[in-house]
Design a protein around this motif. Structure first.
Motif, PDB file in Angstrom:
ATOM      1  N   ILE A  61       7.833  -3.727  -4.599  1.00  0.00           N
ATOM      2  CA  ILE A  61       7.099  -2.603  -5.281  1.00  0.00           C
ATOM      3  C   ILE A  61       6.304  -2.421  -4.234  1.00  0.00           C
ATOM      4  O   ILE A  61       5.557  -2.948  -3.535  1.00  0.00           O
ATOM      5  N   PHE A  62       5.622  -0.742  -5.188  1.00  0.00           N
ATOM      6  CA  PHE A  62       4.470  -0.799  -3.469  1.00  0.00           C
ATOM      7  C   PHE A  62       3.243  -0.584  -4.442  1.00  0.00           C
ATOM      8  O   PHE A  62       3.138  -0.129  -5.655  1.00  0.00           O
ATOM      9  N   PHE A  63       2.137  -1.100  -4.194  1.00  0.00           N
ATOM     10  CA  PHE A  63       1.139  -1.189  -4.655  1.00  0.00           C
ATOM     11  C   PHE A  63      -0.309  -0.884  -3.748  1.00  0.00           C
ATOM     12  O   PHE A  63      -0.291  -1.128  -2.526  1.00  0.00           O
ATOM     13  N   GLU A  64      -1.273  -0.117  -4.209  1.00  0.00           N
ATOM     14  CA  GLU A  64      -2.820   0.105  -3.800  1.00  0.00           C
ATOM     15  C   GLU A  64      -3.851  -0.768  -4.127  1.00  0.00           C
ATOM     16  O   GLU A  64      -4.061  -0.568  -5.508  1.00  0.00           O
ATOM     17  N   ILE A  65      -4.693  -1.256  -2.928  1.00  0.00           N
ATOM     18  CA  ILE A  65      -6.093  -1.639  -3.286  1.00  0.00           C
ATOM     19  C   ILE A  65      -6.854  -1.297  -3.358  1.00  0.00           C
ATOM     20  O   ILE A  65      -7.227  -0.592  -2.235  1.00  0.00           O
ATOM     21  N   GLU A  66      -7.657  -0.804  -4.661  1.00  0.00           N
ATOM     22  CA  GLU A  66      -8.699  -0.428  -4.170  1.00  0.00           C
ATOM     23  C   GLU A  66      -9.734  -0.663  -4.837  1.00  0.00           C
ATOM     24  O   GLU A  66     -11.130  -0.376  -5.244  1.00  0.00           O
ATOM     25  N   SER A  67     -10.011  -2.236  -5.132  1.00  0.00           N
ATOM     26  CA  SER A  67     -11.005  -3.278  -6.013  1.00  0.00           C
ATOM     27  C   SER A  67      -9.921  -4.566  -6.412  1.00  0.00           C
ATOM     28  O   SER A  67      -9.758  -4.918  -6.387  1.00  0.00           O
ATOM     29  N   ALA A  68     -11.628  -5.172  -6.580  1.00  0.00           N
ATOM     30  CA  ALA A  68     -10.846  -6.746  -7.508  1.00  0.00           C
ATOM     31  C   ALA A  68     -10.110  -6.812  -8.233  1.00  0.00           C
ATOM     32  O   ALA A  68      -9.712  -7.597  -8.094  1.00  0.00           O
ATOM     33  N   GLU A  69      -9.879  -6.013  -9.283  1.00  0.00           N
ATOM     34  CA  GLU A  69      -8.923  -6.107 -10.248  1.00  0.00           C
ATOM     35  C   GLU A  69      -7.796  -6.299 -10.217  1.00  0.00           C
ATOM     36  O   GLU A  69      -6.761  -5.988 -10.105  1.00  0.00           O
ATOM     37  N   ASP A  70      -7.507  -4.600  -9.205  1.00  0.00           N
ATOM     38  CA  ASP A  70      -6.111  -5.001  -7.758  1.00  0.00           C
ATOM     39  C   ASP A  70      -5.965  -5.723  -7.827  1.00  0.00           C
ATOM     40  O   ASP A  70      -4.235  -6.207  -7.092  1.00  0.00           O
ATOM     41  N   GLN A  71      -6.821  -6.716  -6.966  1.00  0.00           N
ATOM     42  CA  GLN A  71      -6.619  -7.997  -5.841  1.00  0.00           C
ATOM     43  C   GLN A  71      -5.780  -8.618  -6.705  1.00  0.00           C
ATOM     44  O   GLN A  71      -4.745  -9.184  -6.756  1.00  0.00           O
ATOM     45  N   ASN A  72      -6.607  -8.593  -7.985  1.00  0.00           N
ATOM     46  CA  ASN A  72      -6.118  -9.634  -9.034  1.00  0.00           C
ATOM     47  C   ASN A  72      -4.744  -9.328 -10.074  1.00  0.00           C
ATOM     48  O   ASN A  72      -3.863 -10.172  -9.562  1.00  0.00           O
ATOM     49  N   LYS A  73      -4.301  -7.959 -10.098  1.00  0.00           N
ATOM     50  CA  LYS A  73      -2.942  -7.480 -10.456  1.00  0.00           C
ATOM     51  C   LYS A  73      -1.936  -7.702  -9.562  1.00  0.00           C
ATOM     52  O   LYS A  73      -0.949  -8.188  -9.043  1.00  0.00           O
ATOM     53  N   ALA A  74      -2.163  -7.342  -8.332  1.00  0.00           N
ATOM     54  CA  ALA A  74      -1.476  -7.367  -7.037  1.00  0.00           C
ATOM     55  C   ALA A  74      -1.142  -9.236  -6.559  1.00  0.00           C
ATOM     56  O   ALA A  74       0.481  -9.409  -6.862  1.00  0.00           O
ATOM     57  N   VAL A  75      -2.338 -10.640  -7.192  1.00  0.00           N
ATOM     58  CA  VAL A  75      -1.501 -11.476  -7.521  1.00  0.00           C
ATOM     59  C   VAL A  75      -0.412 -12.123  -8.256  1.00  0.00           C
ATOM     60  O   VAL A  75       0.310 -12.542  -7.806  1.00  0.00           O
ATOM     61  N   GLU A  76      -0.681 -10.709  -9.621  1.00  0.00           N
ATOM     62  CA  GLU A  76       0.865 -10.831 -10.546  1.00  0.00           C
ATOM     63  C   GLU A  76       1.805 -11.157 -10.351  1.00  0.00           C
ATOM     64  O   GLU A  76       2.683 -11.096 -10.822  1.00  0.00           O
ATOM     65  N   LEU A  77       1.754  -9.362  -9.013  1.00  0.00           N
ATOM     66  CA  LEU A  77       3.252  -8.990  -8.863  1.00  0.00           C
ATOM     67  C   LEU A  77       3.833  -9.256  -8.093  1.00  0.00           C
ATOM     68  O   LEU A  77       5.391  -9.639  -7.819  1.00  0.00           O
ATOM     69  N   SER A  78       2.948 -10.230  -7.548  1.00  0.00           N
ATOM     70  CA  SER A  78       3.812 -11.582  -6.496  1.00  0.00           C
ATOM     71  C   SER A  78       4.805 -12.586  -6.924  1.00  0.00           C
ATOM     72  O   SER A  78       5.399 -12.837  -6.372  1.00  0.00           O
ATOM     73  N   GLU A  79       4.087 -12.935  -8.047  1.00  0.00           N
ATOM     74  CA  GLU A  79       5.554 -13.841  -8.963  1.00  0.00           C
ATOM     75  C   GLU A  79       6.614 -13.244  -9.369  1.00  0.00           C
ATOM     76  O   GLU A  79       7.168 -13.859  -9.865  1.00  0.00           O
ATOM     77  N   LYS A  80       6.395 -11.518  -9.644  1.00  0.00           N
ATOM     78  CA  LYS A  80       7.359 -11.160 -10.217  1.00  0.00           C
ATOM     79  C   LYS A  80       9.169 -10.500  -9.380  1.00  0.00           C
ATOM     80  O   LYS A  80       9.861 -10.326  -9.655  1.00  0.00           O
ATOM     81  N   PHE A  81       7.895 -10.132  -7.638  1.00  0.00           N
ATOM     82  CA  PHE A  81       8.935  -9.277  -7.011  1.00  0.00           C
ATOM     83  C   PHE A  81       8.858 -10.011  -5.730  1.00  0.00           C
ATOM     84  O   PHE A  81       8.126 -11.259  -5.211  1.00  0.00           O
ATOM     85  N   ASP A  82      10.005 -10.153  -4.752  1.00  0.00           N
ATOM     86  CA  ASP A  82       9.830 -10.665  -3.762  1.00  0.00           C
ATOM     87  C   ASP A  82       9.495 -10.143  -2.533  1.00  0.00           C
ATOM     88  O   ASP A  82       8.986 -10.330  -1.717  1.00  0.00           O
ATOM     89  N   TYR A  83       9.275  -8.646  -2.276  1.00  0.00           N
ATOM     90  CA  TYR A  83       8.312  -8.124  -1.418  1.00  0.00           C
ATOM     91  C   TYR A  83       7.173  -7.345  -2.450  1.00  0.00           C
ATOM     92  O   TYR A  83       7.479  -6.544  -3.578  1.00  0.00           O
ATOM     93  N   LEU A  84       6.269  -6.976  -1.999  1.00  0.00           N
ATOM     94  CA  LEU A  84       4.420  -6.143  -1.741  1.00  0.00           C
ATOM     95  C   LEU A  84       4.499  -5.870  -0.786  1.00  0.00           C
ATOM     96  O   LEU A  84       4.162  -6.443  -0.350  1.00  0.00           O
ATOM     97  N   PHE A  85       5.087  -4.467  -1.030  1.00  0.00           N
ATOM     98  CA  PHE A  85       4.347  -3.284  -0.264  1.00  0.00           C
ATOM     99  C   PHE A  85       2.542  -2.858  -0.819  1.00  0.00           C
ATOM    100  O   PHE A  85       2.629  -2.632  -1.281  1.00  0.00           O
ATOM    101  N   LEU A  86       1.774  -3.114   0.492  1.00  0.00           N
ATOM    102  CA  LEU A  86       0.143  -2.681  -0.580  1.00  0.00           C
ATOM    103  C   LEU A  86      -0.487  -2.113   0.199  1.00  0.00           C
ATOM    104  O   LEU A  86      -0.329  -1.766   2.292  1.00  0.00           O
ATOM    105  N   LYS A  87      -0.406  -0.974   0.254  1.00  0.00           N
ATOM    106  CA  LYS A  87      -1.640  -0.072   0.636  1.00  0.00           C
ATOM    107  C   LYS A  87      -3.076  -0.267   0.347  1.00  0.00           C
ATOM    108  O   LYS A  87      -3.578  -0.351  -0.658  1.00  0.00           O
ATOM    109  N   PHE A  88      -4.094  -0.335   1.736  1.00  0.00           N
ATOM    110  CA  PHE A  88      -5.572  -0.864   1.712  1.00  0.00           C
ATOM    111  C   PHE A  88      -6.623   0.504   1.151  1.00  0.00           C
ATOM    112  O   PHE A  88      -6.233   1.266   2.433  1.00  0.00           O
ATOM    113  N   SER A  89      -6.959   1.049   0.179  1.00  0.00           N
ATOM    114  CA  SER A  89      -7.317   2.386   0.795  1.00  0.00           C
ATOM    115  C   SER A  89      -8.869   2.153   0.933  1.00  0.00           C
ATOM    116  O   SER A  89      -8.946   3.468   2.187  1.00  0.00           O
TER     117      SER A  89
END
Length: 334
Positions: A61-89
């Motif tokens: 999954i691709f996910f963009e980090i724009e806030s602290a809330e996004d950071q927490n959401k990314a941690v949740e996604l890291s439990e569900k997917f094998d790869y987490l592609f991150l873009k930092f605004s």
């Protein structure tokens, strides 16, 4: 070795195909394409392929980090997917540090825009992200990103050491390493009986009166010795075809290669002892004139001609090793 992914998300398959072919030839870990191109990409060569639609693919999954809330959401996604592609605004190190420390099972792949960002990503919190992803169509730049991510090129600090003892031994088992890479004069591998003191053992890149040069080979030493491979060590006896090895030149520049084959044979041996910066180390090599160390000028010195007082190049580490990894503990190696 970190992973490196190519983002080939354009709408024109012919354009994306050429980039993917370059990525395969260079050695990229994988490519990300539009979902409709996934099967076509898989036919081009042996490489991981993720086909994505709306930022989501199978196990990625691709996910963009724009806030602290996004950071927490990314941690949740890291439990569900094998790869987490991150873009930092807004490129800041702190969110990346937090995610490296907090992530679950997913591999964290950061999307970067230039080499400086890539260097930050790969070294943050010393450990770094699991890899980088780039959108690049210039082959030379793709190669530079690959070298950075793979650790293909690097540098170690070599020191001058003075020979203090040369002692012929009896017959023992020695290891010849044939690589898939040609080496030149002044190049070889770091080998020693101590994990923290290794000698630059020369490649067989010089002609001999009796034997033709074999520039792909390092006659490395006795089976018990360590060889330096990046930040780790291995025993010479453990090496096998396909293993990664580190080629080092007399300037301390390193490059990655791979073992083509290993030959272990019984040969007469010789012990070399040297001192540098108050540290003492030894290496046991085959007792033959084709076996050479490297001096500070980059010239090869045969063990048959080596004398006490001669200077050779060595690498001195700082930590003891356990299963090839540096550790802080009390240990004495002699």
């Amino acid at each position: 070795m970190k992973e490196i992914w190519l983002l080939a998300l354009g709408e024109n398959w012919e354009d994306e195909k050429e980039k993917i072919k370059d990525a395969i030839e260079i050695g990229f870990t994988g490519v990300v394409v539009r979902k409709e191109f996934e099967d076509l990409a898989k036919k081009l060569g042996r490489i991981k392929v993720f086909g994505v639609e709306d930022g989501v693919g199978e196990n990625a999954i691709f996910f963009e980090i724009e806030s602290a809330e996004d950071q927490n959401k990314a941690v949740e996604l890291s439990e569900k997917f094998d790869y987490l592609f991150l873009k930092f605004s807004d490129w800041k190190v702190i969110p990346l540090e937090n995610l490296i420390a907090m992530k679950k099972k997913a591999k964290l792949i950061a999307i970067v825009n230039d080499l400086d960002e890539a260097k930050v990503v790969l070294t943050t919190l010393e450990k770094g992200a699991d890899g980088i992803a780039i959108a690049e169509d210039r082959r030379e730049m793709m190669r530079r990103y690959y070298e950075l991510a793979s650790g293909e090129k690097g540098f170690v600090e070599l020191k001058r050491a003075k020979i203090v003892e040369i002692k012929p031994l009896g017959v023992g088992d020695r290891v010849c390493i044939d690589t898939v890479t040609l080496m030149g004069v002044g190049e070889g591998m770091l080998v020693g009986n101590r994990a923290g003191f290794m000698f630059l053992v020369a490649s067989e890149s010089e002609e001999s009166e009796y034997v033709s040069s074999r520039p792909f080979r390092v006659n490395a030493g006795s089976v018990n010795a360590y060889i330096k491979v990046g930040d780790r060590t291995k025993y010479l006896a453990e090496l096998k075809a396909g293993d990664s090895v580190e080629i080092v030149n007399y300037k301390g520049e390193t490059r990655r290669s791979y073992v083509g084959r290993v030959k272990i044979e019984k040969r007469p041996l010789i012990l070399i002892r040297a001192v540098a910066n108050g540290e003492e180390g030894t290496v046991i090599l085959q007792n033959a004139e084709t076996i050479k160390l490297v001096n500070p000028e980059g010239k090869h010195v045969s063990v048959a001609n080596l004398k006490e007082g001669d200077e050779v190049l060595v690498w001195i580490g700082e930590k003891a090793r356990h299963f090839g990894v540096g550790i802080d503990e009390f240990i004495i190696e002699r």
